[in-house]
Design a protein around this motif. Structure first.
Motif, short mmCIF file in Angstrom:
data_model
loop_
_atom_site.label_atom_id
_atom_site.label_comp_id
_atom_site.label_asym_id
_atom_site.label_seq_id
_atom_site.Cartn_x
_atom_site.Cartn_y
_atom_site.Cartn_z
N LEU A 73 0.82 -1.22 0.00
CA LEU A 73 0.00 0.00 0.00
C LEU A 73 0.85 1.27 0.00
O LEU A 73 0.76 2.09 -0.92
N THR A 75 4.04 1.34 -0.43
CA THR A 75 5.03 1.20 -1.48
C THR A 75 4.49 1.75 -2.79
O THR A 75 5.15 2.57 -3.45
N ALA A 76 3.29 1.33 -3.17
CA ALA A 76 2.72 1.77 -4.44
C ALA A 76 2.53 3.28 -4.47
O ALA A 76 2.89 3.94 -5.46
N SER A 77 1.99 3.86 -3.37
CA SER A 77 1.73 5.30 -3.40
C SER A 77 3.04 6.09 -3.39
O SER A 77 3.13 7.16 -4.00
N VAL A 79 6.03 5.09 -4.70
CA VAL A 79 6.65 4.98 -6.02
C VAL A 79 5.94 5.92 -7.00
O VAL A 79 6.58 6.61 -7.80
N PHE A 80 4.61 5.95 -6.91
CA PHE A 80 3.85 6.85 -7.79
C PHE A 80 4.24 8.30 -7.55
O PHE A 80 4.46 9.07 -8.49
N PHE B 17 9.68 2.76 -13.18
CA PHE B 17 8.46 3.10 -12.43
C PHE B 17 7.41 2.03 -12.63
O PHE B 17 6.79 1.54 -11.69
N GLU B 21 5.88 -0.20 -9.66
CA GLU B 21 4.48 0.05 -9.33
C GLU B 21 3.68 -1.26 -9.46
O GLU B 21 2.88 -1.60 -8.59
N SER B 24 4.47 -3.58 -6.57
CA SER B 24 3.85 -3.25 -5.29
C SER B 24 2.34 -3.46 -5.31
O SER B 24 1.76 -3.88 -4.30
#
Lengths: 170, 276
Positions: A73, A75-77, A79-80, B17, B21, B24
């Motif tokens: 959770l 991690t994804a936000s 990286v974005f 990226f 992404e 994750s």
């Protein structure tokens, strides 16, 4: 060069400790959980290579995730948000006389620039976070309120920390 | 081929990226039991030790409240002891021993990490596989229900709090005997909601909600909360009931992990029925 990497590592550990041991334990009415740790990505120098930006964002998000049992959770936000950083820097205005020693902080770039820069990136982080955290469309209203409230709160917190710790360097 | 590689290299920022992404989001969405167990086992040794150091420090600040709670609980337990009751017939006490079989086993555990401010909240406890803790055990506090064990490592376990999108507990309103489902809508950590209570029964403010025991996880009759708001949507057949949790979910310090000793038998039996 090595010394600056050491600085970054210390900042990385301190911010995670601050987030996990203090901020996550403060109850702010159930709506807000300010992600202070993103300050790490915000303060990386302009010159930071893209791969370092993305990989450190991944490591940062993953470290926060294993503490809050929400693997993927943060991690994804994170990286974005790191991916969007160069775009936001261009939108807010990159420094004209592009010099290596400039850092994206209040001492180098001024308060107004830093507030907009932080606000946009925090909103993007919270947007990704809100959508990934609860997939229900029915909760869109709450996601939106949380996103705005958390972002504003984080902005205030980050600007205060900037003023407290960074301005002395000048 | 060289052109493709050159293209990827030119846009390496975007492709890196994309890879990170997707990785994750896959980690987030793909929550198989096995994958969870692997990650928990790898990371809990580290996070668990930090969390338990932290809670052993902060634990001192709540010693007084904890002592008060324990004293109150002790008082209740003393009352239920044999010499607190009037024994009218020696035969009765003997019968109690032979007729009753233990169905639930209680283990006390300390909370080492807790949250209430997120949409999906989890609690970490300092008991794990080594102490006989397994997946799908109930967790209760002296005041009411807390959650369900979702993953276990050697020394720690993660509990899905009732303040979680995926939490569903079967409960009933004590006065009416009507059964419903306890959920959390995500707004206020003090309030839960009870659905599936039909509108033809009369629910009033202050009604107490207890677990039904139908889920094979929670024992029957553990308190859940008291009714505060009662709403019915136009044309709906079920109430939308808001209630206050009886457990102090933000101030948890010690909890009981409850094992249903007949759970396997019950689950096995219900499987047979579904198969046919």
């Amino acid at each position: 060069m090595n010394k600056s990497y050491l600085y970054l590592f210390v900042r990385f550990v301190v911010l995670i400790a601050l987030q996990v041991l203090i901020i996550d334990h403060i109850n702010l009415g159930g709506y807000i959980n300010p992600p202070l740790y993103i300050l790490f990505i915000l303060l990386l120098p302009f010159e930071t290579p893209g791969w370092f930006l993305l990989l450190s964002a991944f490591a940062l998000g993953f470290s926060i995730d294993i503490f809050s049992n929400s693997v993927g959770l943060h991690t994804a936000s994170c990286v974005f948000m790191a991916y969007m950083r160069p775009t936001i820097i261009r939108a807010v205005g990159a420094p004209a006389d592009y010099e290596a020693y400039l850092n994206p902080g209040i001492p180098d770039m001024g308060t107004q620039w830093f507030v907009f820069y932080t606000l946009f990136l925090t909103l993007l982080h919270q947007l990704a976070f809100g959508i990934l955290e609860s997939f229900y469309f029915a909760e869109a209203g709450i996601i939106f309120i949380r996103m705005i409230a958390s972002s504003l709160f984080t902005l205030v917190l980050i600007v205060l920390i900037e003023y407290l710790f960074m301005s002395r360097k000048k | 081929m060289r052109h493709i590689l050159a293209f990827i290299w030119k846009h390496n920022f975007f492709f890196l990226f994309l890879v990170l992404e997707i990785l994750s989001v896959v980690l987030l969405v793909n929550k198989s039991y096995y994958q969870r167990a692997v990650i928990t086992n790898l990371t809990d040794r580290f996070t668990g030790s930090i969390n338990s150091t932290y809670s052993s420090i902060t634990g001192y600040f709540y010693l007084k409240q904890e002592n008060d709670k324990l004293a109150a609980e002790n008082a209740v337990l003393w009352q239920s002891l044999k010499h607190g009751l009037v024994t009218t017939d020696t035969l009765t006490t003997q019968l109690v021993d032979t007729l009753n079989r233990q169905t639930y086993r209680y283990t006390v555990a300390k909370v080492v990490s807790n949250s209430t401010g997120k949409r999906n909240n989890y609690i970490m406890l300092n008991k794990g596989k080594r102490h006989g803790i397994e997946h799908d055990m109930a967790v209760i506090s002296p005041n009411g229900i807390v959650g369900t064990v979702v993953s276990v490592s050697d020394n720690f376990s993660w509990v899905m709090s009732v303040l979680n999108k995926h939490s569903k507990v079967s409960a009933r309103i004590d006065r009416l005997g009507q059964m419903g489902t306890v959920l959390w809508q995500g707004q206020n950590p003090d309030k839960g909601s009870l659905t599936d209570i039909p509108v033809h029964v009369k629910v009033i403010k202050g009604d107490t909600i207890y677990t039904s025991g139908f889920s094979h996880i929670f024992p029957e009759g553990v308190m859940v909360g008291t009714v505060e708001t009662i709403k019915v949507k136009e044309g709906d057949h079920f109430y939308d009931i808001g209630f206050k949790w009886s457990a102090d979910l933000n101030g948890l310090s010690h909890v009981y992990i409850v094992k249903n000793l007949f759970r396997e038998e019950q689950v096995e039996l219900s499987k047979q029925v579904i198969d046919e």
